[in-house]
Each structure stands twice: as structure tokens, then as C-alpha cells.
Design an enzyme around this catalytic site. Structure first.
Site, PDB file in Angstrom:
ATOM      1  N   GLU A  79      19.378  -8.496  -8.205  1.00  0.00           N
ATOM      2  CA  GLU A  79      18.944  -7.196  -8.129  1.00  0.00           C
ATOM      3  C   GLU A  79      19.920  -6.387  -7.208  1.00  0.00           C
ATOM      4  O   GLU A  79      19.475  -6.088  -5.970  1.00  0.00           O
ATOM      5  CB  GLU A  79      17.351  -6.902  -7.895  1.00  0.00           C
TER       6      GLU A  79
ATOM      7  N   ASP B 287      15.840 -10.786  -5.356  1.00  0.00           N
ATOM      8  CA  ASP B 287      15.669  -9.229  -4.895  1.00  0.00           C
ATOM      9  C   ASP B 287      16.626  -9.129  -3.654  1.00  0.00           C
ATOM     10  O   ASP B 287      16.764 -10.028  -2.764  1.00  0.00           O
ATOM     11  CB  ASP B 287      14.203  -9.196  -4.238  1.00  0.00           C
TER      12      ASP B 287
ATOM     13  N   ASP C 185      11.325   1.431  -8.445  1.00  0.00           N
ATOM     14  CA  ASP C 185      12.212   1.849  -7.737  1.00  0.00           C
ATOM     15  C   ASP C 185      12.556   3.432  -7.925  1.00  0.00           C
ATOM     16  O   ASP C 185      12.498   3.803  -8.846  1.00  0.00           O
ATOM     17  CB  ASP C 185      13.241   1.124  -7.189  1.00  0.00           C
TER      18      ASP C 185
ATOM     19  N   GLN D  21       9.650  -5.901   7.690  1.00  0.00           N
ATOM     20  CA  GLN D  21      10.101  -6.626   6.755  1.00  0.00           C
ATOM     21  C   GLN D  21      11.400  -7.199   7.660  1.00  0.00           C
ATOM     22  O   GLN D  21      12.302  -6.549   7.980  1.00  0.00           O
ATOM     23  CB  GLN D  21      10.678  -6.149   5.440  1.00  0.00           C
TER      24      GLN D  21
END
Ligand code: GLC
Length: 648
Positions: free
Chosen positions: A325, A283, A395, A251
Site C-alpha cells: 500500500e 500497510d 482513505d 502509533q
């Protein structure tokens, strides 16, 4: 301040576009001019000194106009309706569920046939976990996106998504999708071009020729997944450079210091808006700005970017609310609603991650003092914004509240956290919970917790031990945890499977691309044969489903539990019991929760300290009346019992 050049210029662009600014598009025109100087100020704060700053700003103007022009008429109508109810997302009528499409029902095309299931439960808002293209095995559950505009074939097609949203909207349901703003997959076209040496795309990421700067960054940047991906940089042999990878090494962090990155992602945000997204889940926004010598989290520029997005969305696609988030320290989370002039003008929604984690704290210890000590930050949330309230999500559970809060409640922070970790990972001998530690940091011993709602509440062990008594107790805990979160202000968000008590699934351990990440233990694959057991009222599934359904039904009957900034925590009179008052005009309801495994006694005096003194109370949960007694008499609560007591 009025900027003549700016207004003349943008006015000209709008006048010369094919918009009907004096009639049909007048609201858009007005909104644009009203917000223009703020958009300009925010943009300038970030990019004024960038060589491309001026041109890039003009591009933003065109992006906003383009987004509005592309907005389907039905969505413009919805925008207008939502504007009339102003803060539509505060309503007590909205209840959500978060789910992985493939694990829930296979493909997007199968979701419409599940809508009656949601209706039966009382869920009218779906958060679909990421469905855009993401490489198998290196996907982080879809949060490593390789194409922001193509649905991954695992889930279906963009057309399937269009159809689903249309059907959901016709059914008066709302939808939430993610924009993964902070990073892309290393298979994203931009990353591929950067690897090939294209400097234009290398500037989309944080790329360095050697370790000099990465080493300096690493000195102050914490690690997010220390077990699975240590450090914050990854060496890319194709181009002989180091790239910033805060999460997994696949990522790549996007470089928002480059205005073209912002512009491109803004256009993507509008793409999602025009699909019909009602709430956009941004996100990991805490991470979007990086600066040497800092933690690279919660920086002021990250807030500037969010405010800018909010302003642009308000102009072009105003019905889409923004969820940030931000799973960070309590004092930091609250800032994502905006501060000072921007109070209530940043994110509309955020996760009440603090309350979520604190409920787990109280459940393990049977003591509500830490939970109560932390409320002073949580209740400062501004009017016009709301929480996602939840007990579990995809999560881990992070114990991100401050040591000082734990100390204030009378505990020693290190030992307190150690107890929580031991309790939920099952190493504490008498713990009924079955979970696991996630992302243990060998340097700091920090760790988070994985496990499903049911397993953490003891159902898995109770079933293994065939203990009817423990099964009963775990069902009480599950429903008490849900009740406490459903009624404390915000949009309740169930995690799929929790509505009927799915326990941990350990099959991820044998799956390549998942085995390194134990969060998969609480992301079940729904077995619709098992789900049929909800029809058997006495079954475990039936009891949990019916209880959850009833809680949502009660919530929808009581308009004053909408998030009207009307929550007051009761003064503590018994450390095992937490209570709050939800009051609006002449309506009042006390939520009372016994977090302990023992019978608890709460003096009636606790009900008399906040305004009007009640006489009779009706418990919506047990459907039973109570007469408020003398100050020194008690309301008696069985282990893990809760009451939703409306004043009569
Ligand atoms: C968010 C997601 C989490 C993901 C991370 C990186 O926190 O909820 O699942 O791993 O972002 O994208």
C-alpha cells in the site's frame, strides 16, 4: 554466488528436520534452496553489520520452516493450484470489496449470511479492514494494532475469522487482510515494556533521550497528519524519552534496523498466511525504513525488506500474494513492483492511486490532459504484477502526482490544485461535489480530499436540491468513474456502500476518537433496510447497484481485460474524452469515457491509429452496435457517457 557454508548448513537443518524432503515436502525443499542465496543476500544487506545479524538470520531459517510446517494441507493444495495458473491475481474473474466488518454487518459471524449479496453483485474477493486488537478511540480505524494475533472483540474471535475464511474459500472467494508493518499501538505489549524502561523493547522503536535527533529528523521528514498529529515524535513521560510517531501520536514506528523486529513481523506475516489470507495488504510500506537527513519514505532499504518478505513467503506460503500500500508519487509507486533484478519480485499488487486521483482530477476539470500526461509512468508496470483499481477507499484522495505532469498538460500547478481542492470541498460556487479537505498543512497548504464516491459525484447535493436532472447526472458520473477504473487493468476494488450510492455520513463529528478525522465521513454504517432498495430498479440505489453489477459482469465475460499488460491509451483528439484500448491476440476493446458535462465528439480516426482498423463495434454497456465511420465523422457521447466497445 554459491555460498558453500550457507547451503551445507541450511541443508543440514532441513535434512534433520522431520520434513519429508524427498517426497511430500520436496517442492518446499526445492523452493527453499532455490531462494536461499537471495534471502541471505537481502538479509545481509540490511543486517550484516548488526551485532545480532548472524543469529537473527538463523532464526529466519527456522521461522520459514516453522511457517511451512504449520501450513494447513488445504492451503498447501491451494498454493499448488495457484502456482499452476502462475499469476492467478491477474485474472479478470476477480472483483473485490473493501469493508469495515462492524459498520457493514456488525460481527464476523454475520458476514457469511452476506455472501449471497456479494455474489449478486459479482464480488468474490473481500478486503476486511483491520480486525485485530486496537484500542477504542485511539485506533486509526484499526491501523493502531495492540495485538497482531488476537481479533478485537468488537468483531468477534479468531475462531470466527477461521470459520469465515473456510466458508469463503469453499465458495471460491479470496480474502485480503492487513499487516500493519510500520507501527504498533502504544498499547502493544512491546510499547508497554518500552515505556517501563525495558531496553530490549525500547530497541523495537525509535526512542531518544532528548530532542537532538528528533529535531534533526524533523527537518527533512514531512508530516502525514499535520492537523491531528503534528511533528514526527511524541514525548513519553513514563520513561522520559521521545518516540518516533510518524502517523498519530499513539502509533509508534517500529525500528527495522533491529533484525529482531523484522524477524518477529515476518513470523506474524506467516501467521496471517496460515489463516488463509490470499493477498496480504502491507500497510504503509513506504515508511518502514528511517534514515537521518532523508524524508524517511521510499528508501532503498524499505524495498529490500519487501523483497526479503516476498522471497520468504514464496518459499513457505507461496499462494499468498503481497500488496504494497504505497500511496506515493507515481514514479515511486511503480518501484514497489521491484526494479532491476527484482522486477516483478517485490510486491505483486499495488494501488493505482495515481489513476484514481487523476480520474477525480479529470472529473472536476472535465479535461483529461493531466490524466493522460501521467500515464507514461503507470504503464511501465511489469508483467506479472497488478493494480488494485479503485475510485474510493477508506482513505482520503491525495493529489500526489507531480507538478510537472500538471504543467505538461498545460496548467499552472498551484492554481490547478487549488481548483481541485475548492471543487471537492464545495467552496467552489458551482461545484456539485460535497466533500472536505483532509489534513491541511498550514505551512504548505497541501491538503487531501475526503468524501464518498456519491457525494463527490454530486449525488448528495442533487438529492438535497431534489433535482432529478442532477441525480441522473451524478449516477452517470458514478458509473463512468467506476467503469474507467474497472477496465483499465487490475483488480477492481469497490468500497462498501459505493455500490448503491451511500453519501457522506457526518455522525463521526459527534464521536470521540473520530471527530478529529474527517475520513470517517466516507465510511458508512450500512443500513440493510436502505440496501433493500436495490430491488427497486428505478430507485437511486437500484440504478447504481444494477450499473455496478453489470460492469462487473461485463468484465468477467472478457478474458482479455485481465491484466496482461495490454493497455494502450488512445491519442487525444478531444480533451474531454479519455480512451484506452485493451487488446490481446485477436480480441480488442476500446474503453471511451466522456469526463465532461457537455456532449463530446470523438473522431472515428481515434480508433484507427493503433493496429487493426475496426469496422463494427459492440458497446457492452448500452448493448448496441456501432458502425465505425469516416475519419472525420464522430462518435457522439452524452455528458459523462462511456462506451465499452468490443471490435466485432
Ligand atoms: C495506511 C492506511 C491509513 C492509515 C495509515 C497509518 O495508509 O490506509 O488508513 O491511517 O496507513 O496506518
Amino acid at each position: 554466488m554459491y555460498n558453500h557454508y550457507l547451503y551445507t548448513h541450511v541443508n543440514n537443518i532441513l535434512q534433520n528436520s522431520d520434513l519429508d524432503i524427498s517426497n511430500r515436502d520436496n517442492e518446499f525443499y526445492t523452493r527453499f534452496l532455490a531462494n536461499l542465496s537471495t534471502i541471505h543476500e537481502l538479509y545481509s544487506a540490511l543486517y550484516e553489520h548488526h551485532p545480532n545479524g548472524k543469529d537473527a538470520f538463523l532464526q529466519v531459517i527456522h521461522t520459514i520452516i516453522h511457517a511451512y510446517k504449520n501450513r494447513p494441507e488445504v492451503l498447501r493444495l491451494k498454493d499448488r493450484e495457484k502456482a499452476q495458473s502462475e499469476y492467478w491475481f491477474l485474472s479478470n474473474q476477480i472483483a473485490g470489496m473493501s469493508l469495515y466488518v462492524d459498520r457493514f454487518c456488525g460481527k464476523l459471524v454475520n458476514l457469511p449470511e452476506k455472501l449471497p449479496y456479494f455474489q449478486r453483485l459479482g464480488v468474490n474477493f473481500l478486503h476486511l479492514m483491520p480486525i485485530f486488537q486496537s484500542p477504542v478511540g485511539e485506533s486509526d480505524g484499526g491501523y493502531a494494532v495492540s495485538n497482531f494475533r488476537e481479533v478485537d472483540e468488537r468483531f468477534g474471535t479468531l475462531e470466527d475469522l477461521h470459520q469465515l475464511i473456510k466458508i469463503m474459500h469453499e465458495d471460491n472467494m479470496h480474502i485480503m487482510l492487513d499487516i500493519v508493518l510500520n507501527h504498533t499501538s502504544h498499547h502493544h505489549e512491546w510499547a508497554i515494556k518500552a515505556k517501563q524502561g525495558d531496553p530490549y523493547y525500547q530497541d523495537f522503536f525509535y526512542m531518544f533521550d532528548d530532542r537532538t535527533l528528533p529535531d534533526q529528523f524533523d527537518q527533512t521528514m514531512p508530516e502525514i497528519f499535520p492537523e491531528a498529529a503534528s511533528g514526527n515524535f511524541t514525548y513519553i513521560s513514563d520513561c522520559n524519552k521521545w518516540v518516533m510517531t510518524v502517523f498519530h501520536n499513539y502509533q509508534w514506528d517500529l525500528n527495522y534496523a533491529n533484525p529482531l523486529v523484522f524477524n518477529t513481523m515476518l513470523d506474524t506475516i506467516f501467521f496471517y498466511a496460515n489463516l488463509g489470507v490470499d493477498i496480504l495488504r502491507i500497510d504503509a510500506p513506504a515508511f518502514i525504513w528511517k534514515q537521518l537527513g532523508t524524508t524517511c519514505q521510499n528508501l532503498p532499504q524499505a524495498h529490500t525488506i519487501l523483497r526479503l518478505i516476498k522471497q520468504c513467503v514464496q518459499v513457505a506460503t507461496s499462494g499468498m500474494a503481497l500488496l504494497g500500500e504505497a500511496i506515493v508519487a507515481p514514479k515511486e509507486i511503480i518501484k514497489y513492483f521491484g526494479t532491476e533484478h527484482f522486477t516483478a519480485h517485490e510486491c505483486d499488487v499495488a494501488y493505482n492511486a495515481t489513476q484514481m486521483a487523476l480520474q477525480w482530477d479529470a472529473l472536476a476539470t472535465g479535461d483529461t490532459r493531466v490524466m493522460l500526461a501521467a500515464q507514461k509512468d503507470i504503464v511501465t508496470k511489469p508483467y506479472g504484477t497488478t493494480w488494485i483499481t479503485y475510485t474510493r477507499c477508506h482513505d482520503d484522495i491525495g493529489l500526489g502526482y507531480e507538478d510537472s505532469t500538471i504543467a505538461e498538460a498545460g496548467f499552472q500547478p498551484y492554481h490547478h490544485r487549488k481548483f481541485l481542492k475548492d471543487y471537492y470541498s464545495g467552496t467552489y460556487d458551482s461545484s456539485p461535489a460535497k466533500g472536505a479537505l483532509f489534513s491541511v498543512n498550514p505551512k504548505t497548504q497541501d491538503a487531501r480530499i475526503s468524501g464518498s464516491l456519491a457525494s463527490l459525484c454530486g449525488l448528495e447535493k442533487a438529492v438535497e436540491n431534489k433535482s432529478q436532472e442532477d441525480i441522473k447526472l451524478s449516477i452517470h458520473k458514478i458509473l463512468m468513474m467506476q467503469a474507467c477504473s474497472f477496465f483499465c487493468g487490475g483488480i477492481p476494488m469497490l468500497f462498501y456502500g459505493d455500490e448503491l450510492g451511500y453519501t457522506n455520513d457526518y455522525s463521526y463529528m459527534n464521536e470521540e476518537g473520530k471527530s478529529y478525522d474527517n475520513r470517517w465521513m466516507h465510511r458508512p454504517i450500512i443500513n440493510w433496510e436502505k440496501n433493500k432498495r436495490i430491488d427497486v430498479r428505478s430507485s437511486i440505489e437500484g440504478q447504481i447497484f444494477e450499473g455496478t453489477r453489470k460492469l462487473l459482469e461485463i468484465r468477467k465475460k472478457l478474458p482479455f481485460v485481465a491484466d496482461l499488460k495490454n493497455l494502450t491509451w488512445l491519442n487525444p483528439h478531444n480533451v474531454h474524452v479519455a480512451g484506452y484500448l485493451r487488446a490481446y491476440e485477436d480480441k480488442r476493446m476500446y474503453g471511451i469515457f466522456n469526463f465532461s458535462s457537455q456532449t463530446a465528439y470523438l473522431t472515428w480516426y481515434a480508433f484507427k491509429e493503433h493496429g487493426l482498423i475496426p469496422d463494427k463495434l459492440f458497446d457492452h454497456w448500452q448493448e448496441k452496435d456501432y458502425q465505425v465511420g469516416y475519419d472525420h465523422d464522430y462518435l457522439i457521447l452524452a455528458p459523462y457517457q462511456f462506451c465499452l466497445l468490443e471490435v466485432k
